[in-house]
Design a protein around this motif. Structure first.
Motif, short mmCIF file in Angstrom:
data_model
loop_
_atom_site.label_atom_id
_atom_site.label_comp_id
_atom_site.label_asym_id
_atom_site.label_seq_id
_atom_site.Cartn_x
_atom_site.Cartn_y
_atom_site.Cartn_z
N ILE A 59 0.94 -1.33 0.16
CA ILE A 59 0.13 0.00 0.05
C ILE A 59 0.73 1.29 -0.07
O ILE A 59 1.74 1.26 0.79
CB ILE A 59 -0.92 -0.02 1.29
CG1 ILE A 59 -2.01 -1.31 1.11
CG2 ILE A 59 -1.72 1.20 1.16
CD1 ILE A 59 -2.82 -1.33 2.58
N SER A 60 0.55 2.10 -0.83
CA SER A 60 1.00 3.56 -0.81
C SER A 60 0.26 4.51 -0.27
O SER A 60 -0.78 4.70 -0.65
CB SER A 60 1.62 3.71 -2.30
OG SER A 60 1.97 5.23 -2.38
N ASN A 61 0.55 4.84 0.92
CA ASN A 61 -0.55 5.98 1.60
C ASN A 61 -0.11 7.09 1.10
O ASN A 61 1.08 8.12 1.47
CB ASN A 61 -0.01 5.85 3.07
CG ASN A 61 -1.08 6.51 4.00
OD1 ASN A 61 -1.73 7.45 3.28
ND2 ASN A 61 -1.14 6.35 5.11
N LEU A 62 -1.03 7.91 0.56
CA LEU A 62 -0.95 8.99 -0.16
C LEU A 62 -1.27 10.36 0.88
O LEU A 62 -1.17 11.42 0.54
CB LEU A 62 -1.65 9.33 -1.57
CG LEU A 62 -1.15 8.21 -2.39
CD1 LEU A 62 -1.82 8.49 -3.99
CD2 LEU A 62 0.24 8.32 -2.68
N GLY A 63 -1.93 9.80 2.00
CA GLY A 63 -2.15 10.89 3.05
C GLY A 63 -3.30 11.76 2.96
O GLY A 63 -4.43 11.62 2.24
N ASN A 64 -3.19 13.19 3.01
CA ASN A 64 -4.22 14.10 3.14
C ASN A 64 -4.31 14.53 1.62
O ASN A 64 -4.26 15.70 1.51
CB ASN A 64 -3.85 15.29 4.00
CG ASN A 64 -5.00 16.25 4.20
OD1 ASN A 64 -6.36 15.78 4.05
ND2 ASN A 64 -4.76 17.56 4.38
N VAL A 65 -5.02 13.61 0.81
CA VAL A 65 -5.23 14.09 -0.50
C VAL A 65 -6.58 13.53 -0.74
O VAL A 65 -7.19 12.52 0.04
CB VAL A 65 -4.39 13.62 -1.55
CG1 VAL A 65 -2.98 14.25 -1.27
CG2 VAL A 65 -4.49 12.35 -1.49
N THR A 66 -7.34 14.12 -1.50
CA THR A 66 -8.64 13.50 -2.36
C THR A 66 -8.24 12.84 -3.84
O THR A 66 -7.66 13.71 -4.85
CB THR A 66 -9.58 14.41 -2.61
OG1 THR A 66 -10.22 14.98 -1.31
CG2 THR A 66 -10.94 14.02 -3.22
N ALA A 401 -4.81 13.21 -7.96
CA ALA A 401 -4.67 13.48 -6.28
C ALA A 401 -4.73 15.25 -6.18
O ALA A 401 -4.09 15.85 -6.79
CB ALA A 401 -3.35 13.00 -5.74
N ILE A 402 -5.73 15.49 -5.47
CA ILE A 402 -5.79 16.72 -5.32
C ILE A 402 -5.28 17.19 -3.69
O ILE A 402 -5.93 16.68 -2.67
CB ILE A 402 -7.21 17.34 -5.28
CG1 ILE A 402 -7.61 17.34 -6.98
CG2 ILE A 402 -7.37 18.84 -4.98
CD1 ILE A 402 -9.05 17.85 -7.10
N THR A 403 -4.46 17.92 -3.54
CA THR A 403 -3.80 18.52 -2.29
C THR A 403 -4.00 19.78 -1.97
O THR A 403 -3.82 20.65 -2.65
CB THR A 403 -2.38 18.33 -2.39
OG1 THR A 403 -1.82 17.10 -2.86
CG2 THR A 403 -1.84 18.49 -1.08
N PRO A 404 -4.83 19.94 -0.67
CA PRO A 404 -5.23 21.10 -0.10
C PRO A 404 -4.21 22.00 0.06
O PRO A 404 -3.10 21.55 0.47
CB PRO A 404 -6.23 20.80 1.13
CG PRO A 404 -5.49 19.54 1.57
CD PRO A 404 -5.26 18.81 0.23
N GLU A 405 -4.58 23.27 -0.09
CA GLU A 405 -3.32 23.99 0.22
C GLU A 405 -2.96 24.26 1.64
O GLU A 405 -1.74 24.64 1.94
CB GLU A 405 -3.76 25.82 -0.35
CG GLU A 405 -3.92 25.86 -1.61
CD GLU A 405 -4.47 27.45 -2.07
OE1 GLU A 405 -3.69 28.28 -2.09
OE2 GLU A 405 -5.75 27.60 -1.92
#
Length: 434
Positions: A59-66, A401-405
């Motif tokens: 598993i690749s954990n991409l974290g706080n993204v949508t 992947a969308i990363t918030p500011e």
């Protein structure tokens, strides 16, 4: 959500995990995971991490993204991707902008090589901002080598899907046979590339520049080649004035180019007439459709299974057009796709910024509807919804992947739409591309 059955081929599988996944064809998933077949680059399963996690799947954990489906830019003109800013000024009269386009081409004396470089710059900009499919209007001559894979990956499916619409125009009927040969040769050239993500298509330019017989011919060729057709239509009120009364700024424009021939507009052909011709194609894209009237919208609604409208929000704003009836068109069930037009009328080619702009200016439209317009609706318009547009098992792993500011964990999957500059990037082999 789909559970992952045990498989003797689990060594071909890997997974990506994120705080949110917005698959589009099902509700968003909190703490979601997508399992991907490494060999085919297709989605094997999607669900929560608790449902799908297995010891034998890395598993690749991409974290706080949508994670979202790869964005689809259903309408653009990549040959202008070398422009640093739009031509003219905000609110410019459309016919004056066309003159600026012609002057720009004359001034730069664009060669085939420079056009190719501009197209490839646009492809790279698009893919790097999370766009996995484009519908590009291309002026001839067009070669498959103009549209090389914009990624560094050797895996053909780790790339942007390119639908290339050969643009044709002219109001001289004696040119039809020659134009048919050009169109058939164009299809042969692109099909010989053996690139599964490169699709030829056709584009009769616009009502003021294209004879209806040419529109019909291209729709007939589209049926033979099983490919879509795109046409700029109902883009301005002055276009309707030209068709209905043969007066207005378009007459002045055509006279200035030395091509005004009122006889070529007889018998009169209306926007509805042109819609009826476009409806004969396997898939047809009405580009812009800014000023479709109720009767025309009724027709598009009746043919929504094969007919789409492509809205280019920031280009629409650049020309100071009237309010776009997006909410009412969506309520009708019309398939609305998103486009950027080109850098001649838009500061960049980022579909994610079209979405944040729309969310800011049309807050009455649900974020999920906006995302659908920029993904599955665009894929349907281009005829590739069986391959991409949603995060669905069996489809290509075209994921962005969308990363918030901010680094704060978003309580909703669409929190990024409220931000002016969220970052959108493609996900390749389990990693967010730089």
């Amino acid at each position: 959500m789909q559970a992952l059955a045990p498989s003797p081929h689990s060594n071909n599988l890997y997974a990506v995990r994120a705080n949110w996944i917005a698959p589009v064809d099902q509700p968003p998933i909190r703490d979601g995971m997508i399992v991907i077949n490494r060999t085919t680059n297709r989605i094997s399963a999607i669900g929560t991490q608790n449902e799908l996690a297995r010891d034998d799947i890395p598993i690749s954990n991409l974290g706080n993204v949508t994670l979202i489906p790869g964005l689809v830019n259903a309408h653009t003109h990549l040959e202008f991707s070398d422009l640093d800013r739009p031509l003219g000024h905000a609110g410019i009269e459309f016919t004056d902008w066309i003159k600026a386009i012609v002057e720009q081409r004359s001034k730069t004396n664009q060669t085939l090589k420079s056009k190719r470089l501009a197209i490839q710059r646009g492809l790279k900009e698009s893919f790097s901002s999370g766009v996995w499919a484009v519908g590009d209007i291309a002026t001839g001559p067009v070669l498959a080598t103009d549209y090389v894979n914009p990624t560094s990956s050797d895996h053909l499916t780790h790339s942007l899907h390119r639908t290339v619409f050969l643009e044709q125009l002219g109001r001289k009927k004696d040119q039809l046979e020659h134009q048919k040969k050009i169109a058939n040769d164009f299809c042969s050239n692109l099909n010989q590339s053996a690139d599964p993500l490169l699709q030829p298509a056709f584009s009769p330019h616009a009502p003021y520049s294209t004879d209806p017989k040419l529109v019909r011919q291209l729709c007939e060729l589209a049926n033979q080649h099983h490919t879509p057709v795109a046409m700029h239509l109902a883009e301005t009120q002055t276009e309707r004035e030209l068709l209905e009364s043969q007066t207005g700024p378009f007459v002045d424009l055509l006279q200035s180019f030395g091509v005004w021939n009122p006889d070529s507009f007889e018998p009169k052909v209306s926007i509805l007439d042109l819609l009826q011709i476009l409806a004969t194609a396997p898939r047809s894209l009405v580009i812009h459709g800014n000023y479709l009237n109720e009767r025309e919208l009724d027709f598009v609604t009746e043919h929504r299974d094969q007919m789409s409208v492509v809205f280019c929000p920031r280009t629409h704003h650049y020309f100071h057009h009237d309010h776009y009836p997006l909410a009412s068109m969506l309520a009708r069930g019309i398939n609305i796709a998103m486009g950027t037009d080109s850098r001649a009328s838009n500061p960049d080619l980022q579909i994610v910024r079209e979405l944040t702009y729309l969310h800011r200016t049309m807050p009455e439209i649900a974020p999920a509807q906006l995302l659908s317009a920029a993904t599955i609706a665009g894929a349907k318009a281009l005829g590739i919804d069986d391959q991409c547009g949603s995060l669905t098992p069996g489809k290509l792993a075209a994921i962005s992947a969308i990363t918030p500011e901010t680094n704060a964990d978003s309580p909703t999957p669409f929190g990024w739409m409220t931000e002016p500059h969220p970052t959108c990037r493609p996900v390749i082999d389990g990693n967010i591309a730089d």
